[in-house]
Write a protein that holds these residues in place. Structure first.
Motif, PDB file in Angstrom:
ATOM      1  N   SER A   1     -11.440  -3.531   1.671  1.00 49.93           N
ATOM      2  CA  SER A   1     -12.211  -3.799   0.457  1.00 49.93           C
ATOM      3  C   SER A   1     -12.195  -2.519  -0.382  1.00 49.93           C
ATOM      4  O   SER A   1     -11.589  -1.517  -0.007  1.00 49.93           O
ATOM      5  N   SER A   2     -12.902  -2.563  -1.506  1.00 46.40           N
ATOM      6  CA  SER A   2     -12.984  -1.393  -2.387  1.00 46.40           C
ATOM      7  C   SER A   2     -13.625  -0.196  -1.679  1.00 46.40           C
ATOM      8  O   SER A   2     -13.469   0.937  -2.115  1.00 46.40           O
ATOM      9  N   LYS A   3     -14.333  -0.429  -0.587  1.00 38.28           N
ATOM     10  CA  LYS A   3     -14.942   0.677   0.169  1.00 38.28           C
ATOM     11  C   LYS A   3     -13.871   1.569   0.785  1.00 38.28           C
ATOM     12  O   LYS A   3     -14.091   2.753   1.017  1.00 38.28           O
ATOM     13  N   GLN A   4     -12.703   1.007   1.088  1.00 35.25           N
ATOM     14  CA  GLN A   4     -11.619   1.790   1.699  1.00 35.25           C
ATOM     15  C   GLN A   4     -10.492   2.134   0.714  1.00 35.25           C
ATOM     16  O   GLN A   4      -9.910   3.205   0.803  1.00 35.25           O
ATOM     17  N   ILE A   5     -10.175   1.202  -0.194  1.00 36.32           N
ATOM     18  CA  ILE A   5      -8.993   1.416  -1.050  1.00 36.32           C
ATOM     19  C   ILE A   5      -9.329   1.405  -2.548  1.00 36.32           C
ATOM     20  O   ILE A   5      -8.432   1.310  -3.377  1.00 36.32           O
ATOM     21  N   LYS A   6     -10.622   1.526  -2.871  1.00 33.52           N
ATOM     22  CA  LYS A   6     -11.078   1.486  -4.273  1.00 33.52           C
ATOM     23  C   LYS A   6     -10.533   0.226  -4.955  1.00 33.52           C
ATOM     24  O   LYS A   6     -10.611  -0.836  -4.396  1.00 33.52           O
ATOM     25  N   GLN A   7      -9.934   0.380  -6.144  1.00 33.86           N
ATOM     26  CA  GLN A   7      -9.432  -0.797  -6.866  1.00 33.86           C
ATOM     27  C   GLN A   7      -7.913  -0.937  -6.775  1.00 33.86           C
ATOM     28  O   GLN A   7      -7.313  -1.704  -7.518  1.00 33.86           O
ATOM     29  N   HIS A   8      -7.292  -0.194  -5.849  1.00 34.41           N
ATOM     30  CA  HIS A   8      -5.832  -0.275  -5.701  1.00 34.41           C
ATOM     31  C   HIS A   8      -5.412  -1.637  -5.165  1.00 34.41           C
ATOM     32  O   HIS A   8      -6.021  -2.162  -4.238  1.00 34.41           O
ATOM     33  N   LYS A   9      -4.350  -2.177  -5.743  1.00 42.33           N
ATOM     34  CA  LYS A   9      -3.724  -3.380  -5.180  1.00 42.33           C
ATOM     35  C   LYS A   9      -2.797  -2.900  -4.063  1.00 42.33           C
ATOM     36  O   LYS A   9      -2.360  -1.737  -4.064  1.00 42.33           O
ATOM     37  N   PRO A  10      -2.475  -3.774  -3.080  1.00 42.61           N
ATOM     38  CA  PRO A  10      -1.605  -3.333  -1.976  1.00 42.61           C
ATOM     39  C   PRO A  10      -0.309  -2.661  -2.434  1.00 42.61           C
ATOM     40  O   PRO A  10       0.101  -1.653  -1.869  1.00 42.61           O
ATOM     41  N   ASN A  11       0.318  -3.174  -3.521  1.00 45.78           N
ATOM     42  CA  ASN A  11       1.584  -2.576  -3.960  1.00 45.78           C
ATOM     43  C   ASN A  11       1.395  -1.218  -4.636  1.00 45.78           C
ATOM     44  O   ASN A  11       2.364  -0.500  -4.884  1.00 45.78           O
ATOM     45  N   GLU A  12       0.138  -0.837  -4.938  1.00 50.81           N
ATOM     46  CA  GLU A  12      -0.145   0.481  -5.523  1.00 50.81           C
ATOM     47  C   GLU A  12      -0.455   1.526  -4.449  1.00 50.81           C
ATOM     48  O   GLU A  12      -0.543   2.715  -4.742  1.00 50.81           O
ATOM     49  N   LEU A  13      -0.618   1.082  -3.222  1.00 46.07           N
ATOM     50  CA  LEU A  13      -0.912   2.003  -2.114  1.00 46.07           C
ATOM     51  C   LEU A  13       0.383   2.620  -1.603  1.00 46.07           C
ATOM     52  O   LEU A  13       1.457   2.035  -1.763  1.00 46.07           O
ATOM     53  N   PRO A  14       0.303   3.782  -0.939  1.00 50.79           N
ATOM     54  CA  PRO A  14       1.516   4.361  -0.351  1.00 50.79           C
ATOM     55  C   PRO A  14       2.162   3.392   0.637  1.00 50.79           C
ATOM     56  O   PRO A  14       1.481   2.547   1.232  1.00 50.79           O
ATOM     57  N   THR A  15       3.466   3.509   0.810  1.00 52.89           N
ATOM     58  CA  THR A  15       4.186   2.647   1.762  1.00 52.89           C
ATOM     59  C   THR A  15       3.712   2.906   3.183  1.00 52.89           C
ATOM     60  O   THR A  15       3.664   1.999   4.005  1.00 52.89           O
ATOM     61  N   ASN A  16       3.371   4.164   3.475  1.00 52.58           N
ATOM     62  CA  ASN A  16       2.932   4.548   4.821  1.00 52.58           C
ATOM     63  C   ASN A  16       1.411   4.524   4.900  1.00 52.58           C
ATOM     64  O   ASN A  16       0.734   5.108   4.045  1.00 52.58           O
ATOM     65  N   ILE A  17       0.900   3.849   5.925  1.00 50.84           N
ATOM     66  CA  ILE A  17      -0.553   3.721   6.092  1.00 50.84           C
ATOM     67  C   ILE A  17      -0.920   3.949   7.559  1.00 50.84           C
ATOM     68  O   ILE A  17      -0.257   3.435   8.455  1.00 50.84           O
TER      69      ILE A  17
END
Length: 200
Positions: A120-136
């Protein structure tokens, strides 16, 4: 023998391992516990799973991931203050990061039915999955494993009575589709490691 010892037992021969794989593939979801079902589906989706019995093992496995990928002294995207300490210990930059090597995050829940991770936004703010780094790298506990996505949504509702999070999303694909798979259309595959801490 615990579930995780059974799954990750080291003293089985190659032929026994093949038999076990065959059994697993014919293993009906109804016969599996929720934990087993999550691990089976998560690994089937291409996720890398690291079981930890205590916080020392979490730190050790985290360092192994850094070493394996040469991510020491890298920039990291992380919004969870509870995780900052492990980043500091490993000299990783997490403030005002422009080009992060990976996302280090907790999550809301782990969904057994589809082997996905609910954020949720608690962990990834408002980033969509494709805006997150490839590595998690995700840190979670065994008590966060739930059967189906609606259980996860109910859990979020209960957990945040007033300050309800937005941007609730599940990441399910952890490797690129080998062929054109319409079920993955519009999703971005992630190289995802799960550090799962036993807390039950």
């Amino acid at each position: 023998m615990s579930l995780f010892r059974k799954i990750f037992g080291s003293s089985i021969s190659a032929s026994e391992e093949e038999k076990e794989k065959e059994n697993n593939s014919s293993f009906s979801d109804n016969n599996m516990s929720i934990d087993e079902q999550f691990i089976f589906n998560f690994k089937k989706n291409g996720g890398k799973f690291l079981y930890c019995e205590n916080s020392d093992e979490v730190k050790e496995q985290f360092e192994n991931i850094l070493e394996e990928n040469d991510w020491y002294e890298s920039a990291v995207l992380c919004y969870d203050p509870a995780l900052f300490n492990i980043l500091k210990e490993n000299k990783l930059t997490y403030e005002k990061v422009v080009h992060p090597k990976f996302l280090f995050s907790s999550c809301e829940n782990l969904i057994a039915e589809e082997g996905s991770i609910l954020f949720s936004s608690k962990q990834i703010k408002q980033h969509k999955p494709n805006e997150l780094p490839t590595n998690i790298i995700v840190f979670a506990t065994t008590s966060q494993i739930l059967a189906i996505k609606s259980d996860g949504l109910s859990s979020i509702k209960k957990k945040y009575e007033r300050d309800y999070p937005t941007n609730i999303t599940a990441i399910k694909y952890f490797e690129k589709a080998k062929e054109e798979d319409f079920t993955q259309y519009g999703s971005s595959a992630k190289n995802l490691y799960l550090l799962l801490l036993e807390d039950l």
